[in-house]
Design a protein around this motif. Sequence first.
Motif, PDB file in Angstrom:
ATOM      1  N   ARG A 124       5.115  44.757  -9.429  1.00 29.48           N
ATOM      2  CA  ARG A 124       5.915  43.547  -9.424  1.00 29.48           C
ATOM      3  C   ARG A 124       7.368  43.955  -9.210  1.00 29.48           C
ATOM      4  O   ARG A 124       7.845  44.938  -9.798  1.00 29.48           O
ATOM      5  N   SER A 160       9.833  36.889  -6.144  1.00 27.52           N
ATOM      6  CA  SER A 160       8.514  36.358  -6.503  1.00 27.52           C
ATOM      7  C   SER A 160       7.438  37.039  -5.660  1.00 27.52           C
ATOM      8  O   SER A 160       7.699  37.493  -4.532  1.00 27.52           O
ATOM      9  N   LYS A 195       4.957  35.722  -4.204  1.00 22.59           N
ATOM     10  CA  LYS A 195       4.634  34.956  -3.008  1.00 22.59           C
ATOM     11  C   LYS A 195       5.594  35.309  -1.869  1.00 22.59           C
ATOM     12  O   LYS A 195       5.199  35.560  -0.732  1.00 22.59           O
ATOM     13  N   ARG A 196       6.868  35.370  -2.228  1.00 24.81           N
ATOM     14  CA  ARG A 196       7.905  35.663  -1.237  1.00 24.81           C
ATOM     15  C   ARG A 196       7.744  37.100  -0.708  1.00 24.81           C
ATOM     16  O   ARG A 196       7.792  37.342   0.493  1.00 24.81           O
ATOM     17  N   ALA A 200       5.095  39.003  -0.655  1.00 23.92           N
ATOM     18  CA  ALA A 200       3.906  39.136   0.186  1.00 23.92           C
ATOM     19  C   ALA A 200       4.169  38.539   1.574  1.00 23.92           C
ATOM     20  O   ALA A 200       3.745  39.091   2.600  1.00 23.92           O
ATOM     21  N   ALA A 201       4.897  37.412   1.611  1.00 24.18           N
ATOM     22  CA  ALA A 201       5.169  36.749   2.892  1.00 24.18           C
ATOM     23  C   ALA A 201       6.087  37.606   3.764  1.00 24.18           C
ATOM     24  O   ALA A 201       5.861  37.754   4.973  1.00 24.18           O
ATOM     25  N   ARG A 214      -2.385  39.205  -3.087  1.00 23.31           N
ATOM     26  CA  ARG A 214      -1.720  38.520  -4.184  1.00 23.31           C
ATOM     27  C   ARG A 214      -2.695  37.519  -4.781  1.00 23.31           C
ATOM     28  O   ARG A 214      -3.557  37.004  -4.066  1.00 23.31           O
ATOM     29  N   ASP A 261      -3.333  34.055  -7.584  1.00 27.00           N
ATOM     30  CA  ASP A 261      -2.609  32.895  -8.088  1.00 27.00           C
ATOM     31  C   ASP A 261      -2.519  32.789  -9.604  1.00 27.00           C
ATOM     32  O   ASP A 261      -1.715  32.034 -10.109  1.00 27.00           O
ATOM     33  N   LYS A 314       0.789  36.165 -10.962  1.00 25.21           N
ATOM     34  CA  LYS A 314       1.201  35.585  -9.678  1.00 25.21           C
ATOM     35  C   LYS A 314       2.361  36.332  -9.020  1.00 25.21           C
ATOM     36  O   LYS A 314       2.569  36.215  -7.819  1.00 25.21           O
ATOM     37  N   ASP A 315       3.117  37.099  -9.795  1.00 26.32           N
ATOM     38  CA  ASP A 315       4.218  37.853  -9.198  1.00 26.32           C
ATOM     39  C   ASP A 315       3.875  39.313  -8.916  1.00 26.32           C
ATOM     40  O   ASP A 315       4.724  40.086  -8.484  1.00 26.32           O
ATOM     41  N   LEU A 345       1.725  42.241  -6.872  1.00 21.61           N
ATOM     42  CA  LEU A 345       1.001  42.506  -5.637  1.00 21.61           C
ATOM     43  C   LEU A 345       0.036  43.643  -5.898  1.00 21.61           C
ATOM     44  O   LEU A 345       0.372  44.611  -6.589  1.00 21.61           O
TER      45      LEU A 345
END
Length: 356
Positions: free
Chosen positions: A301, A306, A308-309, A311-312, A323, A325, A330-331, A333
């Motif tokens: 982490r 975050s 999500k960000r 990973a994107a 990742r 949920d 959730k934070d 990877l």
Amino acid sequence: MGIFLADRFRYFEAYAPGEQPRDRKYVKLNTNESPFPPAPGVARALAECAETLNLYPDPTYAALRGKLAALHGVTPDMVTVGCGSDEILDFIFRAFLSDRGAVFPDVTYGFYKVLAELYGIAYREIPLRDGFAVAPSDYAPTAPSGGNPAVVLAEPNAPTGIAAGEKAITEILEADPLRPVVIDEAYADFSGVSAVPLLGKHKNLIVVRTFSKSRSLAGGRVGYCVAFPEIIRDIDLIRFSTNPYNLSRAAVAAAEASLDDDGYFKECVETVVRTRDRFAADLRAIGFDLSDSSANFVFARCPEISGKRLAAVLRERGFLVRRFDGERIKDHLRITVGSRSDMAALFSELKNIAGK
Ligand SMILES: *Cc1c(COP(=O)(O)O)cnc(C)c1O
């Protein structure tokens, strides 16, 4: 949904495997595959096997079972094989968990929950302690011996990479010798510790293993189970009643050739472990938060970004990671350990993204 689907599946959520995209070339670090090809003998074995594909495989898989038994120092009647360890888990859930139910950690391999729901098996998710630790006392039996739900643990756990250790597993085994304890060792070759020797004392132990991660054969689909002969016979009851030829001749040939090249196997595992430890140390040095992994991935982490960000952004830059949920994770990877050069490239991207 079509008009024929049974009612109980109307709201059923299938297990979501990590993606296998074809849109562009990614550095694939999202499904814990090996970065190395299978042992060189596998290609030769597959070529030879091609000529025999007009014939069914041996439904007892005696030769492969014999090799696996020798590998683990058990008798061949203590081994059975599956089309990946996912199929072994399926057999185990059907054979042993239907009436008694199951308990497993809240953060673990998502397939356990899906199987329980598929077969209408009662289950309880037990929260891992701080630092994603398994506390054996959380698995203490509540019913008289024999009436307790089965315990299902991935050891090392996924997606955390943390190993509970032999002492914790022994305590869980001993707490009720009449409840099954399923130990999923998909990543045990990377920790170097297996529960199989505990079979010497514990008849309720069922060990599940796979060729997918440490033997570079995820596409070959070979898993197996090591347990007491009566348990193996019960699993084979389900196996013979669903698909007695569950492993193709090609899968068997690949698995046997892999077992025949112990040197290659060890070299691949050692390289992954060294690369993992180096990558983990590098991530820590730039402020990432991660637990000690005993597997072929790290669970990390970045405190400032975050999950999500992160990973994107990695995806845009050509790196696929996994990742989840769940609120607690959730934070994080889950990053598979790939080749040295892939990990070096990923690390320099991460350093860049984190502004370090
Ligand atoms: C990958 C994995 C499996 C399944 O692997 P197969 O390819 O079906 O052998 C089972 N358990 C865990 C914890 C895994 O990560």
